[in-house]
Design a protein around this motif. Structure first.
Motif, PDB file in Angstrom:
ATOM      1  N   MET A   1       0.620  -1.144  -0.054  1.00  0.00           N
ATOM      2  CA  MET A   1       0.198   0.026  -0.239  1.00  0.00           C
ATOM      3  C   MET A   1       0.900   1.351  -0.011  1.00  0.00           C
ATOM      4  N   MET A   2       0.602   1.892  -1.073  1.00  0.00           N
ATOM      5  CA  MET A   2       1.534   3.346  -1.173  1.00  0.00           C
ATOM      6  C   MET A   2       1.245   4.287   0.203  1.00  0.00           C
ATOM      7  N   ARG A   3       2.282   4.686   0.847  1.00  0.00           N
ATOM      8  CA  ARG A   3       2.313   5.720   1.798  1.00  0.00           C
ATOM      9  C   ARG A   3       2.255   7.215   1.285  1.00  0.00           C
ATOM     10  N   ILE A   4       1.246   7.810   1.660  1.00  0.00           N
ATOM     11  CA  ILE A   4       1.288   9.349   1.100  1.00  0.00           C
ATOM     12  C   ILE A   4       2.214  10.073   2.353  1.00  0.00           C
ATOM     13  N   PRO A   5       3.264  10.960   1.767  1.00  0.00           N
ATOM     14  CA  PRO A   5       4.247  11.745   2.596  1.00  0.00           C
ATOM     15  C   PRO A   5       3.396  12.556   3.484  1.00  0.00           C
ATOM     16  N   PRO A   6       3.766  12.905   4.578  1.00  0.00           N
ATOM     17  CA  PRO A   6       2.982  13.610   5.679  1.00  0.00           C
ATOM     18  C   PRO A   6       2.646  14.813   5.389  1.00  0.00           C
ATOM     19  N   LEU A   7       3.698  15.834   4.691  1.00  0.00           N
ATOM     20  CA  LEU A   7       3.319  17.074   4.113  1.00  0.00           C
ATOM     21  C   LEU A   7       2.235  17.118   2.906  1.00  0.00           C
ATOM     22  N   GLN A   8       2.529  16.137   2.105  1.00  0.00           N
ATOM     23  CA  GLN A   8       1.327  16.051   1.033  1.00  0.00           C
ATOM     24  C   GLN A   8       0.120  15.758   1.566  1.00  0.00           C
ATOM     25  N   ALA A   9       0.138  14.963   2.646  1.00  0.00           N
ATOM     26  CA  ALA A   9      -1.293  14.578   3.412  1.00  0.00           C
ATOM     27  C   ALA A   9      -1.849  15.740   4.006  1.00  0.00           C
ATOM     28  N   LEU A  10      -0.764  16.633   4.523  1.00  0.00           N
ATOM     29  CA  LEU A  10      -1.406  17.672   5.098  1.00  0.00           C
ATOM     30  C   LEU A  10      -2.066  18.925   3.872  1.00  0.00           C
ATOM     31  N   TYR A  11      -1.242  18.896   2.774  1.00  0.00           N
ATOM     32  CA  TYR A  11      -1.663  19.858   1.955  1.00  0.00           C
ATOM     33  C   TYR A  11      -3.192  19.440   1.333  1.00  0.00           C
ATOM     34  N   PHE A  12      -3.176  18.243   1.126  1.00  0.00           N
ATOM     35  CA  PHE A  12      -4.425  17.628   0.664  1.00  0.00           C
ATOM     36  C   PHE A  12      -5.806  17.876   1.708  1.00  0.00           C
ATOM     37  N   THR A  13      -5.318  17.769   3.062  1.00  0.00           N
ATOM     38  CA  THR A  13      -6.357  18.031   4.089  1.00  0.00           C
ATOM     39  C   THR A  13      -6.829  19.451   4.007  1.00  0.00           C
ATOM     40  N   GLN A  14      -5.780  20.315   4.036  1.00  0.00           N
ATOM     41  CA  GLN A  14      -6.049  21.723   4.293  1.00  0.00           C
ATOM     42  C   GLN A  14      -6.864  22.122   2.999  1.00  0.00           C
ATOM     43  N   PHE A  15      -6.400  21.663   1.794  1.00  0.00           N
ATOM     44  CA  PHE A  15      -7.028  22.040   0.747  1.00  0.00           C
ATOM     45  C   PHE A  15      -8.628  21.903   0.651  1.00  0.00           C
ATOM     46  N   LEU A  16      -8.836  20.517   1.079  1.00  0.00           N
ATOM     47  CA  LEU A  16     -10.464  20.364   0.984  1.00  0.00           C
ATOM     48  C   LEU A  16     -11.075  21.088   2.118  1.00  0.00           C
ATOM     49  N   SER A  17     -10.728  21.197   3.268  1.00  0.00           N
ATOM     50  CA  SER A  17     -11.191  22.011   4.276  1.00  0.00           C
ATOM     51  C   SER A  17     -11.384  23.359   4.047  1.00  0.00           C
ATOM     52  N   ALA A  18     -10.383  23.871   3.298  1.00  0.00           N
ATOM     53  CA  ALA A  18     -10.497  25.407   2.848  1.00  0.00           C
ATOM     54  C   ALA A  18     -11.284  25.347   1.754  1.00  0.00           C
ATOM     55  N   PHE A  19     -11.374  24.538   0.936  1.00  0.00           N
ATOM     56  CA  PHE A  19     -12.304  24.502  -0.263  1.00  0.00           C
ATOM     57  C   PHE A  19     -13.747  24.527   0.353  1.00  0.00           C
ATOM     58  N   ALA A  20     -14.095  23.706   1.388  1.00  0.00           N
ATOM     59  CA  ALA A  20     -15.510  23.572   2.022  1.00  0.00           C
ATOM     60  C   ALA A  20     -15.811  25.069   2.529  1.00  0.00           C
ATOM     61  N   ASP A  21     -14.603  25.498   3.384  1.00  0.00           N
ATOM     62  CA  ASP A  21     -14.946  26.795   4.125  1.00  0.00           C
ATOM     63  C   ASP A  21     -15.614  27.875   3.150  1.00  0.00           C
ATOM     64  N   ASN A  22     -14.888  28.053   2.064  1.00  0.00           N
ATOM     65  CA  ASN A  22     -15.068  29.064   1.001  1.00  0.00           C
ATOM     66  C   ASN A  22     -16.261  28.751   0.220  1.00  0.00           C
ATOM     67  N   MET A  23     -16.771  27.681   0.134  1.00  0.00           N
ATOM     68  CA  MET A  23     -18.271  27.488  -0.341  1.00  0.00           C
ATOM     69  C   MET A  23     -19.337  28.211   0.406  1.00  0.00           C
ATOM     70  N   ILE A  24     -19.293  28.037   1.579  1.00  0.00           N
ATOM     71  CA  ILE A  24     -20.227  28.447   2.634  1.00  0.00           C
ATOM     72  C   ILE A  24     -20.644  30.031   2.531  1.00  0.00           C
ATOM     73  N   ILE A  25     -19.538  30.783   2.367  1.00  0.00           N
ATOM     74  CA  ILE A  25     -20.022  32.112   2.279  1.00  0.00           C
ATOM     75  C   ILE A  25     -21.249  32.514   1.017  1.00  0.00           C
ATOM     76  N   PHE A  26     -20.916  31.670  -0.085  1.00  0.00           N
ATOM     77  CA  PHE A  26     -21.861  31.870  -1.100  1.00  0.00           C
ATOM     78  C   PHE A  26     -23.207  31.219  -1.015  1.00  0.00           C
ATOM     79  N   ILE A  27     -23.038  29.852  -0.156  1.00  0.00           N
ATOM     80  CA  ILE A  27     -24.080  29.469   0.245  1.00  0.00           C
ATOM     81  C   ILE A  27     -25.062  30.429   1.164  1.00  0.00           C
ATOM     82  N   VAL A  28     -24.623  31.006   2.080  1.00  0.00           N
ATOM     83  CA  VAL A  28     -25.188  31.960   2.893  1.00  0.00           C
ATOM     84  C   VAL A  28     -25.777  33.016   1.954  1.00  0.00           C
TER      85      VAL A  28
END
Length: 401
Positions: free
Chosen positions: A1-28
């Motif tokens: 099983m391929m292991r994701i480098p920790p920094l890449q995992a952090l970038y991925f996690t942060q990207f998705l979280s921030a993506f959702a954060d910034n959808m919300i204001i237009f939903i509002v």
């Protein structure tokens, strides 16, 4: 099983979280349009989000330093997803966004605080900051566009997508190592210790430079985002949420480019040069209101973003580096969040009041540009003192040797 480098995992996690954060204001914004809320209501919604940062700041720093930061990221995203669930059930956008804000303020110290644990030099830390800022702004860009488009199509599905993104982001945190926290940290003196931390960071010249710079940037950026949303229909005749979101997101493109270019523009040991980009950003903000051509407006918004990216990244880097030495990176980021969001709350409060009183968007934009210019000139004053103290320190070390 391929292991994701920790920094890449952090970038991925942060990207998705921030993506959702910034959808919300237009939903509002779509909810406001659908239910007939007055224009100034969006300021109240954003202020509720910022209030969470200000109130929770004394406690989230110790929480991030006491626990494994990857686990703290998971907790923050879970709370944010809960806020969207509450919005889906019909709870007031103000209260729902307050819950999202609690999740965001919990998440933030861990997001930046884990970087020194995953890097091994100042240069690597600067590059990691540039990348995470770049991914974050790319998420702001993509999330804003997606939020505008999905909210026009379906409020329910736009909120469901937000929750799904948070869940995938939570899954990504399991690829980030769970390094031990400092279990000796206690919460019963959190407020008193936090006040001491604020004083400590402002007494440090490098940290003071960073805190003034980041707080002026985020205050300006937050108010400008809403001012431009109001200005675009007025000056360019564009009224659909999806097109407005695309134009606002252009600034994000510039910030991505500026963030990624920062390591090549500003050496880590000359972080104070970043104020020059803040100066150019302020001047471009003032000039932006005189644009009536769509393509020229796009170019100016992108340039504003580029200058902002080069302005903010060195500020974050020096605070993390110095904060790690002074009292822990989590506490440093918590202090930064408190100062940044207090300034943003003040800025949004003034903007909301001005909008309610009938002040036009162009006047608000020019005012923000001038206020930012004032802060940048203060940074220029601090820069002279920093350089002078560095010279004295080098001379003193030479005499000692």
């Amino acid at each position: 099983m391929m292991r994701i480098p920790p920094l890449q995992a952090l970038y991925f996690t942060q990207f998705l979280s921030a993506f959702a954060d910034n959808m919300i204001i237009f939903i509002v914004l779509a909810i406001m349009r659908q239910e007939g809320y007055p224009g100034f209501y969006i300021g109240l919604v954003q202020s509720a989000f910022l209030l969470a940062y200000v109130v929770c700041a004394p406690f989230v720093g110790p929480f991030a330093d006491r626990n494994a930061k990857s686990w703290v990221l998971l907790v923050g995203n879970t709370v944010k997803a809960t806020g969207i669930l509450l919005m889906m059930t019909g709870l007031s956008p103000v209260l729902s966004y307050l819950v999202v804000g609690i999740g965001a303020v919990t998440y933030s110290p861990a997001k930046y605080g884990i970087l020194p644990e995953l890097t091994n030099s100042k240069e690597a830390l600067l590059k990691a900051n540039g990348k995470i800022e770049g991914y974050t702004i790319f998420a702001i860009l993509a999330g804003s566009v997606a939020g505008g488009m999905l909210a026009e199509y379906s409020l329910f599905w736009s909120m469901a997508v937000c929750i799904g993104l948070y869940l995938v982001s939570i899954a990504g945190t399991f690829a980030i190592p769970r390094t031990g926290g400092n279990s000796s940290i206690r919460y019963n003196r959190a407020l008193r210790n936090f006040i001491s931390d604020v004083k400590l960071f402002f007494s440090n010249p490098k940290c003071r430079f960073s805190l003034v710079g980041t707080s002026s940037f985020w205050m300006s950026s937050t108010v400008l985002r809403f001012a431009f949303i109001a200005w675009i229909p007025l000056m360019l005749g564009i009224t659909s949420l999806d097109k407005i979101s695309m134009l606002v997101a252009v600034t994000g493109v510039g910030i991505i480019i500026g963030s990624l270019a920062t390591p090549y523009l500003i050496p880590a040991h000359k972080y104070y040069r970043s104020y020059l980009y803040g100066l150019m950003m302020a001047l471009l903000v003032v000039a932006s209101v005189f644009m009536s051509d769509l393509y020229l407006t796009i170019a100016v918004l992108m340039a504003i973003g580029f200058m902002g990216g080069a302005f903010i990244v060195p500020m974050n880097t020096v605070l993390q580096d110095e904060g790690h030495k002074l009292s822990g990176t989590g506490k440093a980021i918590a202090v930064q969040n408190f100062i940044n969001n207090t300034m943003m709350l003040i800025g949004m409060g003034i903007y909301t009041g001005a909008t309610r009183a009938g002040v036009t968007a162009p006047v608000s934009i020019v005012t923000v540009g001038l206020v930012l210019l004032g802060f940048v000139l203060y940074l220029h004053f601090l820069k002279k003192k920093l350089i002078a103290s560095s010279v004295l320190s080098i001379e003193s070390t030479g005499r000692t040797l």
